[in-house]
Enzyme design. Structure first.
Site, PDB file in Angstrom:
ATOM      1  CB  THR A 193     -18.795  -6.913 -52.760  1.00  0.00           C
ATOM      2  OG1 THR A 193     -18.190  -6.941 -54.038  1.00  0.00           O
ATOM      3  CG2 THR A 193     -19.653  -8.137 -52.567  1.00  0.00           C
ATOM      4  CB  VAL A 222     -18.123 -14.568 -63.365  1.00  0.00           C
ATOM      5  CG1 VAL A 222     -18.899 -15.004 -62.138  1.00  0.00           C
ATOM      6  CG2 VAL A 222     -19.079 -14.319 -64.534  1.00  0.00           C
ATOM      7  N   GLY A 223     -16.755 -12.966 -60.737  1.00  0.00           N
ATOM      8  CA  GLY A 223     -15.935 -13.104 -59.527  1.00  0.00           C
ATOM      9  C   GLY A 223     -16.456 -14.182 -58.596  1.00  0.00           C
ATOM     10  N   GLY A 247     -11.801 -11.232 -55.714  1.00  0.00           N
ATOM     11  CA  GLY A 247     -12.558 -12.435 -56.052  1.00  0.00           C
ATOM     12  C   GLY A 247     -11.712 -13.572 -56.577  1.00  0.00           C
TER      13      GLY A 247
HETATM   14  N1  ASP Z   1     -15.382 -10.038 -54.503  1.00  0.00           N
HETATM   15  C1  ASP Z   1     -15.873  -9.146 -55.515  1.00  0.00           C
HETATM   16  C2  ASP Z   1     -15.458  -9.655 -56.854  1.00  0.00           C
HETATM   17  O1  ASP Z   1     -14.337 -10.112 -56.981  1.00  0.00           O
HETATM   18  C3  ASP Z   1     -15.396  -7.756 -55.363  1.00  0.00           C
HETATM   19  C4  ASP Z   1     -15.586  -7.161 -54.002  1.00  0.00           C
HETATM   20  O2  ASP Z   1     -15.802  -7.861 -53.018  1.00  0.00           O
HETATM   21  O3  ASP Z   1     -15.524  -5.959 -53.908  1.00  0.00           O
HETATM   22  O4  ASP Z   1     -16.217  -9.566 -57.780  1.00  0.00           O
END
Ligand code: ASP
Length: 335
Positions: A193, A222-223, A247
């Site tokens: 991300t 959805v995260g 997430g």
């Molecule tokens: N936080 C993001 C999610 O859960 C994933 C990530 O940070 O790589 O969608």
């Protein structure tokens, strides 16, 4: 004393920005040859795009968008092009942005055809009366503003297709009791991300986060990235912050707002607040990190994973780019 002499003697205003390109199992011994230099170069490029906006006196929100656009366009990160694939082999993108001056915020989730999700999140913030739009509705809104839709294949890379195949094969094997050793694909399956937090010369804060989420996620998952207060938050009274990691944990702990709330209610410094929130994530069983900047230009880059792609540039200081845990943040970043 002439005006120019007086100006020259004044310390530079402490504007600047900090970014991440994901946190996770990132170790020197597992980095494919050549990849490290490529990543550092992209982080530098993204940092420079945002810093240029700030140096010219531009708003923090624009610096955040400029930085994230570079990372979304790079296939090396899990946002925009190069995003992870869901279980059905499609990219579904989430993003959010927040203006610390007004507490205005915009978010999008489940996009399949918008090249730069952070730009649409910004348009939801400034051109709609809503905070969050999802899926087809969000894409219809984008079209009404003149956005071109791109085919989902634009986001998909060979690396991510291979990654999905391996994860799904492993999942299948686990059901039949066969164990596989993890390799670079497995180890990179969840992270990447991107996010940015900035402080401009007017003293305004802003933050943005953009992601493809988690590889092999269920369609419609959805995260935290588009959830204001979980993966992203900005408030001029406290700090601007972007999160990355598991997430589901960041959502349950409201990590981004938790850091801000500690500063607001208990007056703790940014770094202490960020460390406490990440400790809570770890205690619950989650991994990840945050990057943040406060109204005085103090920077925090806190994570409980082995590494985090990260970079920062404060006015009057050299730019800092790091990947591994042992690369220490310069002392004067946090006063
Ligand atoms: N936080 C993001 C999610 O859960 C994933 C990530 O940070 O790589 O969608």
């Amino acid at each position: 004393m002439g005006l120019s002499t007086a100006c020259a003697a004044e310390p530079l205003p402490r504007f600047g920005l900090v970014l991440h390109g994901g946190a996770g199992v990132i170790e020197r011994q597992n980095m494919p040859p050549g990849r490290e230099a490529e990543i550092r170069q992209q982080l530098n490029e993204a940092l420079a795009a945002g810093y240029q906006v700030l140096a010219k006196g531009g708003p923090a929100i624009e610096a955040v968008a400029a930085t994230i656009n570079v990372l979304e366009d790079s296939p090396l990160f899990n946002a925009g092009r190069g995003a992870v694939l869901n279980a059905a082999g499609q990219c579904e993108l989430d993003a959010s942005i927040m203006n610390g001056n007004t507490l205005a915020a915009g978010a999008v989730a489940g996009l399949q055809h918008i090249k730069n999700p952070i730009n649409l999140a910004r348009d939801v913030m400034t051109k709609s009366s809503h905070v969050m739009l999802i899926g087809e509705g969000a894409e219809q809104f984008a079209q009404s503003l003149g956005y071109a839709l791109v085919p989902n294949e634009y986001f998909q890379t060979e690396f991510r297709r291979e990654q999905l195949k391996k994860i799904q094969a492993r999942e299948k094997a686990a059901q039949t009791g066969v164990r596989h050793t993890s390799d670079y694909f497995d180890r990179q399956s969840r992270w990447g991300t991107v996010g940015c937090a900035a402080l401009d010369q007017q003293g305004n804060l802003a933050a943005g986060t953009s992601t493809g989420g988690m590889a092999n996620k269920k369609y419609g998952r959805v995260g935290d990235a588009p959830i204001i207060g979980a993966g992203n938050y900005a408030n001029n009274a406290t700090c601007a912050l972007s999160a990355t990691g598991d997430g589901e944990y960041f959502m349950r702990l409201n990590v981004a707002h938790d850091v801000s709330a500690q500063m607001e209610y208990r007056g703790v410094p940014l770094h202490t607040a960020a460390a406490a929130s990440i400790a809570k994530v770890g205690k619950l069983g989650g991994t990840g990190g945050v990057v943040a900047i406060d109204r005085q230009g103090n920077i925090a880059m806190e994570f409980n994973s082995l590494g985090m792609y990260r970079a920062a540039h404060l006015a009057g200081q050299p730019a800092f780019v790091a990947i591994y845990r042992d690369e220490k943040i310069p002392e004067n970043f946090s006063r």
